[in-house]
Design a protein around this motif. Structure first.
Motif, PDB file in Angstrom:
ATOM      1  N   VAL A  69       2.174   4.610 -10.195  1.00  0.00           N
ATOM      2  CA  VAL A  69       0.887   4.136  -9.687  1.00  0.00           C
ATOM      3  C   VAL A  69       0.991   3.940  -8.170  1.00  0.00           C
ATOM      4  O   VAL A  69       1.642   2.989  -7.705  1.00  0.00           O
ATOM      5  N   PRO A  70       0.401   4.821  -7.358  1.00  0.00           N
ATOM      6  CA  PRO A  70       0.461   4.638  -5.896  1.00  0.00           C
ATOM      7  C   PRO A  70      -0.205   3.320  -5.492  1.00  0.00           C
ATOM      8  O   PRO A  70      -1.263   2.944  -6.018  1.00  0.00           O
ATOM      9  N   GLY A  71       0.424   2.615  -4.564  1.00  0.00           N
ATOM     10  CA  GLY A  71      -0.107   1.328  -4.116  1.00  0.00           C
ATOM     11  C   GLY A  71      -1.519   1.411  -3.574  1.00  0.00           C
ATOM     12  O   GLY A  71      -2.273   0.439  -3.661  1.00  0.00           O
ATOM     13  N   ARG A  72      -1.908   2.584  -3.048  1.00  0.00           N
ATOM     14  CA  ARG A  72      -3.240   2.723  -2.465  1.00  0.00           C
ATOM     15  C   ARG A  72      -4.355   2.594  -3.506  1.00  0.00           C
ATOM     16  O   ARG A  72      -5.520   2.390  -3.147  1.00  0.00           O
ATOM     17  N   TRP A 118       0.807  -1.213   0.000  1.00  0.00           N
ATOM     18  CA  TRP A 118       0.000   0.000   0.000  1.00  0.00           C
ATOM     19  C   TRP A 118       0.845   1.271   0.000  1.00  0.00           C
ATOM     20  O   TRP A 118       0.418   2.307  -0.521  1.00  0.00           O
ATOM     21  N   ARG A 119       2.030   1.205   0.591  1.00  0.00           N
ATOM     22  CA  ARG A 119       2.877   2.390   0.692  1.00  0.00           C
ATOM     23  C   ARG A 119       3.857   2.499  -0.479  1.00  0.00           C
ATOM     24  O   ARG A 119       4.558   3.501  -0.608  1.00  0.00           O
ATOM     25  N   GLY A 120       3.930   1.476  -1.284  1.00  0.00           N
ATOM     26  CA  GLY A 120       4.890   1.471  -2.391  1.00  0.00           C
ATOM     27  C   GLY A 120       4.348   2.134  -3.646  1.00  0.00           C
ATOM     28  O   GLY A 120       3.163   2.454  -3.758  1.00  0.00           O
ATOM     29  N   SER A 121       5.243   2.324  -4.611  1.00  0.00           N
ATOM     30  CA  SER A 121       4.884   2.884  -5.913  1.00  0.00           C
ATOM     31  C   SER A 121       5.073   1.816  -6.979  1.00  0.00           C
ATOM     32  O   SER A 121       6.182   1.321  -7.176  1.00  0.00           O
ATOM     33  N   TYR A 122       3.992   1.486  -7.628  1.00  0.00           N
ATOM     34  CA  TYR A 122       4.033   0.599  -8.780  1.00  0.00           C
ATOM     35  C   TYR A 122       4.263   1.448 -10.035  1.00  0.00           C
ATOM     36  O   TYR A 122       4.111   2.682 -10.006  1.00  0.00           O
ATOM     37  N   THR A 123       4.617   0.803 -11.122  1.00  0.00           N
ATOM     38  CA  THR A 123       4.887   1.530 -12.370  1.00  0.00           C
ATOM     39  C   THR A 123       4.181   0.852 -13.529  1.00  0.00           C
ATOM     40  O   THR A 123       4.304  -0.359 -13.712  1.00  0.00           O
ATOM     41  N   LEU A 124       3.457   1.647 -14.300  1.00  0.00           N
ATOM     42  CA  LEU A 124       2.876   1.162 -15.548  1.00  0.00           C
ATOM     43  C   LEU A 124       3.707   1.725 -16.697  1.00  0.00           C
ATOM     44  O   LEU A 124       3.758   2.935 -16.911  1.00  0.00           O
ATOM     45  N   GLN A 125       4.401   0.831 -17.396  1.00  0.00           N
ATOM     46  CA  GLN A 125       5.156   1.223 -18.583  1.00  0.00           C
ATOM     47  C   GLN A 125       4.231   1.049 -19.787  1.00  0.00           C
ATOM     48  O   GLN A 125       3.797  -0.056 -20.094  1.00  0.00           O
ATOM     49  N   LEU A 126       3.931   2.145 -20.456  1.00  0.00           N
ATOM     50  CA  LEU A 126       2.968   2.126 -21.549  1.00  0.00           C
ATOM     51  C   LEU A 126       3.633   2.692 -22.800  1.00  0.00           C
ATOM     52  O   LEU A 126       3.908   3.894 -22.884  1.00  0.00           O
TER      53      LEU A 126
END
Length: 657
Positions: A618-621, A560-568
């Motif tokens: 992408v914020p984990g939240r 929830w506190r991490g940052s995901y990444t969408l590579q588009l």
């Protein structure tokens, strides 16, 4: 002694035969004649015993090419049949300039060749584009062809101008040339220009202006087929030779481009080739498959000079009794192309603006990819292009570009580079992003520059959770539907380029009449379930609506506190606006591209345009344990051609570092 004399005579005869041209016509040193025709116009005629070429003087239009008993391989019924032109726009003016010269000169005339010039100096006014232009033609001894190049120059104090398409065009004899060749697997008998005439009821206009359906062609084999010049476009890296064959006269007419250095947009830029007319084109600069993103504006204070070409207009013949000369003429054209490529840069060009091989430099190195571990960049395109941002070579028109491919261990050699300051660019199949070397590469005459080892670190913030597609800068791997039976081009049936068929975008509405595409990670297959283009939906009353695609995926755990990444990564965009949302279709978009692109790849049967990469935080939240949905909404919808093509999509977990 008698035997020795016979042997000597045979050897002399053999050597004399080697000096004869391959087509068997007696060759001689080219001559130049300046005459006044019976109509009062002036002509320049260059004749080397193999071909006889007539030019209008001082305009420099090629009016006639006599070869192998054909009085004129060009179309005698139109005024402009072998010409240069350029589209341009200045203050309160837009036009097409036929680049006709006002001065004729003989530059070189000797036993080996003739080089002639048709030039024009800009003296102000708005009738012509503000450029000094020098069109050059070279005809050599024992050669069945014409070398053509142009030197274009603007001075810094001249007014601001935008230059669009720069090209050489040939309109061929309509009674002779009916068979067109672009590649080994892209060649066919062609309809006529008359077959495309919608005003006479021979054809029907279709959704995009260049495309017509042949309703009443002269040859019933073409009935209901679609003809569109963009179906025969080709990437610069593959566009070295194309042309036409006269099966009636056993003669071929070919445009050979031995180098890509003078072309714009890099090796993946798509350009027109040959098409119905019969017409053959060499494009140096255009907005095709890019649009107004091409860098074509020159501001006051900006000086510029560029040499376009030389290209080789090659004619060949098959004098055998073969009833089908197409194979032999095409194979000979490819062989001639190899010879021209090997001879580049030519050592017989008179202009001081065209540096010789000795006046150029070489750059070598080895490219490696660091994506979690170090590997050689195999079969990667690397090139020198004018300084700019990573990927700026796609839209650069002002300078020269020099490209090559790495070998299986990542080594590359870029030779015959003009002196100048460059950036080293590249892209690696299988990886997202654009490579750019951190330092400028300054090439001097005769320099041998070794960059040793250079490393590309493709964009990545964390480990891959899932991915869609293959990062190859195209949408080729996705689902391309079957064509409509009544509007197809038979050339592309069961073809690797099936995307070149007309009207494929319309299939989306048929496949998804009431709802949009839903792709489930781990269940769906992108080659079957991901439509090649994200287009609008036709509501069957001549209106179009935006479409929203969904990517459904599972996450067993969410940081929830991490940052995901969408590579588009996008392969194309045409008046599109892509909005990205997570788990709420009606929320404010997490990301929007804004209005992007006018490459028209969807309408013009391409499978890519300009490459774009978006790295979206992408914020984990915003994510959930269990089922998640990404909503991709293409929000622009005023017609059938707004849309985009995806290259590759990847979701990355937060970095473990």
């Amino acid at each position: 002694m008698i035997l020795q004399n016979i042997a000597s005579s045979l050897m002399i005869c053999f050597l004399l035969l080697l000096l004869l041209p391959r087509n068997g016509i007696s060759a001689r040193a080219p001559t130049v004649q300046q005459i006044r025709s019976r109509h009062g116009t002036r002509e320049v005629i260059v004749d080397n015993g193999i071909i006889r070429v007539s030019f209008s003087s001082p305009q420099g239009l090629i009016t006639s090419i006599k070869y192998k008993g054909i009085d004129n391989v060009l179309n005698p019924h139109v005024r402009t049949r072998g010409y240069w032109d350029i589209t341009w726009q200045g203050e309160n003016i837009r036009g097409l300039d036929g680049i006709e010269g006002t001065k004729f000169r003989i530059i070189t005339q000797n036993e080996e060749q003739v080089e002639i010039s048709f030039s024009r100096t800009w003296n102000g006014g708005s009738k012509h584009i503000p450029l000094n232009i020098d069109k050059r033609y070279i005809i050599r001894t024992n050669t069945s062809g014409i070398y053509a190049y142009g030197v274009f120059e603007r001075l810094s104090e001249w007014p601001e101008v935008e230059m669009g398409q720069v090209r050489i065009v040939f309109k061929l004899n309509t009674d002779r040339f009916r068979y067109m060749v672009v590649a080994d697997n892209r060649q066919r008998q062609m309809p006529t220009d008359n077959d495309r005439d919608i005003h006479r009821g021979h054809a029907k206009a279709l959704a995009y202006k260049e495309a017509v359906q042949l309703t009443h062609p002269h040859d019933l084999r073409f009935k209901n087929q679609v003809d569109d010049k963009y179906q025969y476009s080709c990437e610069v890296k593959d566009n070295k030779v194309h042309g036409w064959i006269s099966t009636k006269s056993h003669v071929g007419f070919w445009l050979i481009s031995p180098s890509g250095e003078y072309r714009s947009g890099g090796p993946s830029k798509q350009e027109l080739t040959s098409h119905v007319g019969p017409t053959a084109i060499t494009s140096f600069t255009s907005g095709h498959y890019v649009g107004p993103d091409m860098e074509t504006r020159y501001k006051t204070g900006e000086a510029w000079k560029k040499v376009f070409g030389p290209v080789f207009i090659y004619l060949n013949s098959d004098s055998t009794s073969n009833n089908n000369p197409r194979h032999s003429l095409w194979e000979d054209a490819k062989r001639q192309t190899e010879e021209e490529v090997e001879a580049w840069p030519y050592d017989f060009v008179a202009s001081s603006d065209f540096p010789s091989r000795q006046e150029r430099g070489t750059v070598t190195g080895r490219l490696l990819v660091n994506d979690r571990f170090l590997t050689p960049a195999q079969s990667t395109y690397v090139g020198l292009a004018p300084p700019g941002e990573a990927g700026s070579w796609q839209t650069n028109t002002k300078g020269y570009q020099f490209w090559t491919q790495t070998n299986e261990t990542g080594y590359f050699t870029i030779d015959n580079v003009r002196p100048g300051s460059y950036n080293l660019y590249g892209w690696v199949p299988g990886f997202i992003g654009d490579f750019q070397y951190r330092n400028r590469v300054n090439v001097a005459a005769g320099s041998q520059i070794s960059l040793d080892r250079v490393v590309f670190e493709p964009p990545r913030n964390g480990p891959t959770l899932w991915e869609i597609g293959v990062p190859d800068r195209t949408a080729r791997e996705y689902f391309v539907p079957e064509p409509y039976k009544d509007t197809m081009n038979p050339l592309y049936l069961n073809h690797t380029d099936k995307f070149r068929q007309y009207g494929l975008w319309q299939r989306y509405t048929e496949l998804y009449p009431n709802h949009d595409l839903v792709y489930t990670i781990g269940v769906s297959n992108y080659s079957q379930d991901w439509f090649y283009a994200h287009v609008t939906r036709n509501t069957h009353d001549s209106t179009y609506v935006p479409t929203t695609w969904q990517i459904v995926f599972q996450l067993p755990y969410v940081n929830w506190r991490g940052s995901y990444t969408l590579q588009l990564a996008l392969a194309s965009a045409a008046r599109a606006n892509l909005q990205v949302r997570f788990n709420n279709e009606y929320s404010r978009p997490l990301f929007s591209t804004g209005n992007i692109g006018r490459d028209n790849a969807i309408a013009r049967h391409g499978i890519h345009g300009v490459y774009r990469l978006y790295t979206i935080n992408v914020p984990g939240r915003l994510l959930r344990t269990g089922t998640n949905t990404i909503y991709l909404r293409q929000a622009k919808a005023t017609g059938p051609f707004e849309g985009l093509m995806y290259d590759y999509i990847r979701l990355e977990a937060p970095s473990r570092a």
